[in-house]
Structure formats: structure tokens, C-alpha cells
Design a protein around this motif. Structure first.
Motif, PDB file in Angstrom:
ATOM      1  N   TYR A  58       0.892  -1.248  -0.109  1.00 37.84           N
ATOM      2  CA  TYR A  58       0.000   0.027   0.139  1.00 37.84           C
ATOM      3  C   TYR A  58       0.788   1.127   0.030  1.00 37.84           C
ATOM      4  O   TYR A  58       2.052   1.176   0.671  1.00 37.84           O
ATOM      5  CB  TYR A  58      -1.005  -0.071   1.102  1.00 37.84           C
ATOM      6  N   ALA A 102      -8.462  -2.116  -0.194  1.00 36.67           N
ATOM      7  CA  ALA A 102      -7.879  -0.807   0.348  1.00 36.67           C
ATOM      8  C   ALA A 102      -8.584  -0.405   1.577  1.00 36.67           C
ATOM      9  O   ALA A 102      -7.960  -0.139   2.544  1.00 36.67           O
ATOM     10  CB  ALA A 102      -7.585   0.136  -0.854  1.00 36.67           C
ATOM     11  N   TYR A 105      -7.735  -2.940   4.408  1.00 37.92           N
ATOM     12  CA  TYR A 105      -6.491  -2.703   4.976  1.00 37.92           C
ATOM     13  C   TYR A 105      -6.115  -1.212   5.919  1.00 37.92           C
ATOM     14  O   TYR A 105      -5.658  -1.370   6.916  1.00 37.92           O
ATOM     15  CB  TYR A 105      -5.077  -3.006   3.984  1.00 37.92           C
ATOM     16  N   PHE A 106      -6.674  -0.186   5.226  1.00 37.05           N
ATOM     17  CA  PHE A 106      -6.540   1.260   5.686  1.00 37.05           C
ATOM     18  C   PHE A 106      -7.246   0.977   7.194  1.00 37.05           C
ATOM     19  O   PHE A 106      -6.654   1.672   8.250  1.00 37.05           O
ATOM     20  CB  PHE A 106      -7.197   2.229   4.825  1.00 37.05           C
ATOM     21  N   ARG A 150     -10.385   6.259   4.309  1.00 35.48           N
ATOM     22  CA  ARG A 150      -9.179   6.121   3.632  1.00 35.48           C
ATOM     23  C   ARG A 150      -9.060   7.488   2.467  1.00 35.48           C
ATOM     24  O   ARG A 150     -10.140   7.541   1.833  1.00 35.48           O
ATOM     25  CB  ARG A 150      -9.541   4.867   2.783  1.00 35.48           C
ATOM     26  N   TRP A 154      -4.691   7.186  -1.489  1.00 34.82           N
ATOM     27  CA  TRP A 154      -3.910   5.886  -0.750  1.00 34.82           C
ATOM     28  C   TRP A 154      -4.613   4.772  -0.992  1.00 34.82           C
ATOM     29  O   TRP A 154      -5.819   4.566  -0.907  1.00 34.82           O
ATOM     30  CB  TRP A 154      -4.025   6.320   0.645  1.00 34.82           C
ATOM     31  N   SER A 155      -3.816   3.787  -1.911  1.00 33.09           N
ATOM     32  CA  SER A 155      -4.462   2.505  -1.999  1.00 33.09           C
ATOM     33  C   SER A 155      -3.190   1.574  -2.048  1.00 33.09           C
ATOM     34  O   SER A 155      -2.177   1.732  -1.638  1.00 33.09           O
ATOM     35  CB  SER A 155      -5.113   2.525  -3.343  1.00 33.09           C
ATOM     36  N   GLY A 156      -3.451   0.331  -2.704  1.00 26.96           N
ATOM     37  CA  GLY A 156      -2.368  -0.642  -2.903  1.00 26.96           C
ATOM     38  C   GLY A 156      -2.326  -1.205  -4.316  1.00 26.96           C
ATOM     39  O   GLY A 156      -3.180  -0.708  -5.217  1.00 26.96           O
TER      40      GLY A 156
END
Ligand SMILES: Cc1cc2nc3c(=O)[nH]c(=O)nc-3n(C[C@H](O)[C@H](O)[C@H](O)COP(=O)(O)O)c2cc1C
Ligand SMILES: Cc1ncc(COP(=O)(O)O)c(CN)c1O
Length: 194
Positions: A58, A102, A105-106, A150, A154-156
Motif C-alpha cells: 500500500y 484498500a 487494510y486502511f 481512507r 491512498w491505495s494498494g
């Protein structure tokens, strides 16, 4: 193309053994990307998921790596597990993870890291550290008493491998190397000279 079972097992076993051996950052991997000028760019990132599809990390999508990956998905990874004298090397193509992944996970990150993701214009110039501290305070105030969403930037990325190499160090320097390569839709496995 999902990785063959043997490669999945070798990776999982290598990671487990690195953790057992006390490796400090066992999920740390060097990520190399391609610049628009054809130059290469490398930095460490943390792997947050591994499946037969590939390796996930990420980051800020507007960072240097983020913009490079948006322009060319070309990506290479290297894990070095010093405690067990092993290396895993990956070459492939990065693609965005789903928003759902995402978000999940965030949401699992500590609040401080979530605020940092809003506060930092990663890879862009910053006049002084005070700027960052002020920005963190501002986002802290903005999300006071409620969850931090999020940021859209911002991501993966999922790095889908086309090549995975397992290197097993030996004191004799006659190391073992097993290389898996995707060849016309099929995985080929070979030993290579060290
Ligand atoms: C061990 C280690 C792990 C890191 N993990 C990440 C990560 O998962 N994501 C990230 O964006 N930056 C991570 N960083 C910071 C990056 O190495 C890098 O400095 C930053 O992402 C900016 O890179 P860029 O300008 O090439 O985009 C990590 C640094 C270290 C030393
Ligand atoms: C800027 C940044 N983003 C993301 C990560 C990924 O790890 P975590 O989600 O555990 O912070 C790191 C780890 N050092 C990082 O420095």
C-alpha cells in the motif's frame, strides 16, 4: 496466472522461517519501478498480502512510485531474509487493488498511520517538518471522535509475477536457485547456476 503450488509453498515457508528466525522486517521488500524517462527507481515497501495471484503493498498513489506505476505497471521486488540467508526475487506487472481491499487494510492501520496518510503529500517537496506536524494536527481535528476514512489518493497495488526466483544461500557459495517463469501462459520451473 496464479503461481504454481510449489512457488506459493516456497514463499510461505521462506517467510515463516524468516519470522521464526527473528528477521526484523520479514515482509520488507525492495520495489523497483520504471520512470517515464526509462530510468529505474527503487525503495523499500512492506508486503501486506500474499496470495497465488501475487504480492500486495500500500502507498500514496500520487507518490513517485504511484505515478510511475500508473504510467507503466512494470515492477520488480526483492525480499532478503538475512537471518535465513535467502532471497526471493519477483518480476511482474502491478495493478491497483480493489477499493474494498484498500478500505479493509486502511481500516486495520493504527490511527496515527491513517492520519499520516492524509497529512503527507508523499514524494512532493516540503518546506520544513513544521508543515507536516501542522497538517497532522489539522487532520486530527477534522476527524476528532470519528473514524478516519481512507484518502482517495491512498491505495494498494498487486504485483502479478511473471518471474519468481528462490535463492537459498549456502556457505560453500554453491547456492541453490529455483526460477519459475511464465511462458506463453504456462509456468516453467528451472534450476539455475548460482
Ligand atoms: C522498511 C521500510 C518499509 C517501508 N514501507 C513502505 C510502504 O509499505 N509504503 C510506502 O508508501 N512507503 C514505505 N516506506 C517508505 C518508502 O521506502 C519510500 O521512502 C516512500 O514510499 C516514498 O517513495 P517514492 O518517492 O519512490 O514513491 C518504507 C520504508 C522502509 C525503510
Ligand atoms: C509511508 C508508509 N506507508 C505505508 C507503510 C506500510 O506499512 P503500515 O501500513 O504498516 O504503516 C509504511 C511502512 N513503513 C510507510 O512508511
Amino acid at each position: 496466472m496464479a503461481l504454481p503450488d510449489e512457488a506459493v509453498e516456497r514463499f510461505r515457508e521462506g517467510l515463516d522461517e524468516a519470522i521464526a528466525a527473528g528477521e526484523v522486517e520479514p515482509t520488507a521488500m525492495c520495489l523497483s519501478t520504471l520512470g517515464v524517462d526509462g530510468g529505474l527507481s527503487s525503495r523499500m515497501v512492506l508486503m501486506k498480502a500474499f496470495t497465488p495471484e501475487g504480492f500486495v503493498f500500500y502507498t500514496n498513489l500520487e507518490s513517485r512510485k504511484g505515478t510511475q506505476l500508473a504510467a507503466s505497471g512494470a515492477a520488480a521486488l526483492v525480499f532478503h531474509w538475512k537471518a535465513t540467508e535467502r532471497q526471493v526475487r519477483v518480476e511482474g506487472v502491478a495493478e491497483p487493488v480493489s477499493d474494498a481491499d484498500a478500505d479493509a487494510y486502511f481500516a486495520s492501520r493504527p490511527r496515527g498511520s491513517q492520519l499520516g496518510a492524509w497529512a503527507s503529500d508523499q514524494s512532493r517537496p516540503m518546506a520544513s517538518r513544521v508543515t507536516l506536524v501542522k497538517r497532522v494536527a489539522a487532520v486530527e481535528a477534522r476527524y476528532l471522535g470519528r473514524p478516519v476514512p481512507r484518502p482517495p489518493h491512498w491505495s494498494g497495488f498487486l504485483v502479478r509475477p511473471r518471474l519468481v526466483e528462490f535463492w537459498y544461500g549456502r556457505r560453500s557459495r554453491l547456492h541453490d536457485r529455483f526460477v519459475f517463469t511464465l511462458d506463453n501462459g504456462e509456468w516453467r520451473r528451472e534450476r539455475q547456476f548460482p
